[in-house]
Design an enzyme around this catalytic site. Structure first.
Site, short mmCIF file in Angstrom:
data_model
loop_
_atom_site.label_atom_id
_atom_site.label_comp_id
_atom_site.label_asym_id
_atom_site.label_seq_id
_atom_site.Cartn_x
_atom_site.Cartn_y
_atom_site.Cartn_z
N CYS A 65 -10.65 -3.46 -4.26
CA CYS A 65 -9.65 -4.45 -4.69
C CYS A 65 -10.32 -5.73 -5.17
O CYS A 65 -9.88 -6.35 -6.13
CB CYS A 65 -8.67 -4.75 -3.56
SG CYS A 65 -7.54 -3.36 -3.24
N CYS A 91 -4.20 0.71 -2.38
CA CYS A 91 -4.03 -0.52 -1.61
C CYS A 91 -2.94 -1.40 -2.20
O CYS A 91 -2.62 -1.31 -3.40
CB CYS A 91 -5.33 -1.33 -1.63
SG CYS A 91 -6.70 -0.60 -0.75
N GLU A 123 0.39 5.31 0.60
CA GLU A 123 -0.54 6.35 1.05
C GLU A 123 -0.09 7.72 0.56
O GLU A 123 1.07 7.90 0.15
CB GLU A 123 -0.66 6.31 2.57
CG GLU A 123 -1.27 4.98 3.03
CD GLU A 123 -1.53 4.90 4.53
OE1 GLU A 123 -1.08 5.79 5.28
OE2 GLU A 123 -2.19 3.93 4.94
N ASN A 167 0.83 -1.21 0.00
CA ASN A 167 0.00 0.00 0.00
C ASN A 167 0.87 1.26 0.00
O ASN A 167 1.93 1.30 0.62
CB ASN A 167 -1.00 0.00 1.17
CG ASN A 167 -0.36 -0.12 2.54
OD1 ASN A 167 0.67 -0.76 2.70
ND2 ASN A 167 -0.96 0.51 3.52
N CYS A 197 -10.27 -5.00 0.51
CA CYS A 197 -11.40 -4.05 0.45
C CYS A 197 -12.23 -4.31 -0.80
O CYS A 197 -11.82 -5.04 -1.71
CB CYS A 197 -10.88 -2.61 0.47
SG CYS A 197 -10.28 -2.02 -1.12
N GLU A 242 -3.05 -4.63 -2.86
CA GLU A 242 -3.51 -5.58 -3.88
C GLU A 242 -3.59 -4.93 -5.25
O GLU A 242 -3.18 -5.51 -6.26
CB GLU A 242 -4.91 -6.12 -3.52
CG GLU A 242 -5.00 -6.81 -2.18
CD GLU A 242 -5.40 -5.85 -1.08
OE1 GLU A 242 -4.75 -4.80 -0.92
OE2 GLU A 242 -6.36 -6.13 -0.36
N1 THU Z 1 -5.29 -1.34 2.54
C1 THU Z 1 -4.75 -2.20 1.64
O1 THU Z 1 -3.61 -2.05 1.21
N2 THU Z 1 -5.52 -3.24 1.21
C2 THU Z 1 -6.81 -3.46 1.60
O2 THU Z 1 -7.45 -4.36 1.09
C3 THU Z 1 -7.41 -2.63 2.64
C4 THU Z 1 -6.61 -1.47 3.08
C5 THU Z 1 -4.49 -0.21 2.98
C6 THU Z 1 -5.00 1.13 2.54
C7 THU Z 1 -4.42 2.04 3.57
O3 THU Z 1 -3.11 2.39 3.16
C8 THU Z 1 -4.32 1.19 4.82
O4 THU Z 1 -4.45 -0.16 4.39
C9 THU Z 1 -5.38 1.48 5.86
O5 THU Z 1 -6.64 1.42 5.33
#
Ligand code: THU
Length: 157
Positions: free
Chosen positions: A115, A73, A64, A62, A112, A75
């Site tokens: 994804c 994310c 940000e 991920n 999520c 994935e």
């Molecule tokens: N996140 C992911 O990388 N994958 C997911 O399926 C859910 C959330 C990340 C997004 C963000 O950087 C952090 O987790 C908190 O939500």
């Protein structure tokens, strides 16, 4: 009126050592991928890894951003990199792991909705089931196809 039911089956493992060799390799790549996470806001580090039909493994993490919706994310980072690098290969499997400050959660990390939708698209592109492996410290879940985690997939256009 007829009451209908959707039945979802998946496998639960006690550790990555219980997985078959290919899945274990992918799970380890997802965990290793967590090191690439850039999560200065949530501190939730997620790693993902995709297995291609040619045997290649592409990992992601991920990323940000201060303008929150601009981040991505793990994935999707992995799948988009895999799609861009190997456009002629199929994505056969994806694994993910996550945890605060890099400590893997006890329960499996679950992807999520956005994804899942992207997984569904690549599964539909290849016409082959894409398995999804969700890693936790205490248990691991394996779903044989994206339909199992996104029932009634939208792919009508
Ligand atoms: N996140 C992911 O990388 N994958 C997911 O399926 C859910 C959330 C990340 C997004 C963000 O950087 C952090 O987790 C908190 O939500």
């Amino acid at each position: 009126m007829k009451e209908q039911q959707i039945d979802i089956r998946f496998q639960e493992y006690g550790s990555i050592e219980e997985l078959n060799a290919e899945d274990r390799e992918l799970a380890e790549a997802a965990i290793e991928g967590m090191k690439g996470s850039y999560a200065p806001y949530s501190h939730f580090n997620v790693g993902a890894a995709v297995r291609m039909s040619g045997g290649q493994i592409v990992s992601g993490a991920n990323q940000e951003n201060a303008a929150f919706p601009s981040g991505l994310c793990a994935e999707r980072t992995a799948m988009f990199a895999a799609g861009a690098k190997y456009p002629d290969k199929d994505m056969l499997s994806i694994a993910l792991a996550g945890g605060v400050y890099g400590r893997i959660t006890d329960e499996p990390a679950t992807p999520c909705g956005a994804c899942r939708q992207v997984m569904a698209q690549y599964q539909s592109k290849s016409g082959k089931p894409m398995s999804v492996i969700m890693i936790g410290h205490k248990k691991i879940w394996k779903f044989e196809k994206v339909d199992d985690i996104l029932p009634l997939i939208f792919d009508s256009i």
